[in-house]
Write an enzyme that holds these catalytic residues in place. Structure first.
Site, mmCIF file in Angstrom:
data_model
loop_
_atom_site.group_PDB
_atom_site.id
_atom_site.type_symbol
_atom_site.label_atom_id
_atom_site.label_comp_id
_atom_site.label_asym_id
_atom_site.label_seq_id
_atom_site.Cartn_x
_atom_site.Cartn_y
_atom_site.Cartn_z
ATOM 1 C CG ASP A 82 -1.852 1.148 1.320
ATOM 2 O OD1 ASP A 82 -1.671 2.118 0.569
ATOM 3 O OD2 ASP A 82 -2.791 1.085 2.143
ATOM 4 C CE1 TYR A 139 -6.636 11.957 -9.410
ATOM 5 C CE2 TYR A 139 -7.431 13.560 -10.997
ATOM 6 C CZ TYR A 139 -6.733 12.411 -10.711
ATOM 7 O OH TYR A 139 -6.121 11.720 -11.724
ATOM 8 C CB SER A 182 -4.191 13.964 -14.226
ATOM 9 O OG SER A 182 -5.464 14.383 -14.692
ATOM 10 C CE LYS A 229 -2.996 12.150 -10.435
ATOM 11 N NZ LYS A 229 -1.931 11.117 -10.501
#
Length: 249
Positions: free
Chosen positions: A67, A162, A147, A166
């Site tokens: 993880d 999010y 992204s 990024k």
């Protein structure tokens, strides 16, 4: 410019978040190119199924349960790689999770989870990979799966923190490039920024928005990574954006 993957044959590549989506496609493609892939993910059963798909005699996938949000897991994974596979030549930082909710009604624990995986996990894996490369005098390659959200804010429903995570990846890639240059190391760093990709991470409501538009497949991103790795040692693809020809964003 001559493109070739020959220099990586038999070498060790680490791919995080390799149990599905982009990570799985990348692990398969690199193994097919003859690399020995250390595939990291929480779901080891999926990694083991993935490893069975390899038809290449030279390449192989080695499943490692880890993880990336837990530093100890990452350290143990790299320790196993060092003892069983050898020096790391390539790292693909793919592990990532999406946002959940909005900034106005979000949960701080959810926000922290995003940064632990998308930012801190990437940093720890990068640190350990570069450490291995330096100890073994390897001119390796680090690839961050970024992204388009790391360069522009879109009206994504419930994307929460999010995009911020990024944007951090964009900054981390450039910071790493500067640090490597200062040390006169020939380790490459690439930030690869896809548009919408049909993976588990994509929100269902976003998928509905995109359903009548073109959307990328995980294999498209795997192809882009092979291209980046195929460049000559003196060529560095610092930033690569890949998106559909017709996109709703």
């Amino acid at each position: 410019m001559v493109l070739s993957m020959d220099r990586w044959a038999g070498k060790v590549a680490v791919v995080t978040g390799a149990s599905s989506g982009i990570g799985a496609a990348v692990a398969l493609r690199l193994a097919e190119q003859g690399l020995r892939v250390a595939a990291l993910a929480r779901r080891k059963d999926r990694l083991e199924e993935l490893a069975k798909k390899i038809s290449s005699k030279e390449g192989k996938i080695h499943p490692i349960k880890a993880d990336v949000s837990k530093e100890e897991d990452v350290l143990n994974a790299f320790k196993w790689i060092k003892q069983n596979l050898g020096p790391v030549q390539v790292l693909v930082n793919n592990a990532g999770i999406g946002g959940n909710g909005s900034l106005l009604n979000g949960d701080a624990d959810d926000w922290a989870d995003v940064f632990r995986v998308n930012v801190l996990g990437l940093c720890v894996a990068t640190r350990e990979a570069v450490k291995s490369m330096r100890e073994n005098h390897v001119d390796g390659h680090i690839i961050h799966i970024n992204s388009i959200c790391g360069h522009q804010i879109f009206n994504f429903p419930e994307s929460s923190v999010y995009p911020a995570s990024k944007y951090a990846v964009t900054a981390l890639a450039e910071t790493l490039r500067v640090e490597l240059n200062a040390l006169k190391l020939k380790i490459k760093i690439t930030s690869l920024s896809p548009g919408a990709v049909d993976t588990e991470i994509i929100l269902q409501n976003l998928k509905k928005i995109l359903e009548e538009k073109q959307i990328l497949d995980s294999e498209d991103i795997a192809d882009a990574i092979v291209y980046v790795l195929s460049t000559p040692p003196h060529v560095q693809i610092q930033e690569l954006t890949i998106r559909p020809v017709v996109e709703a964003l």
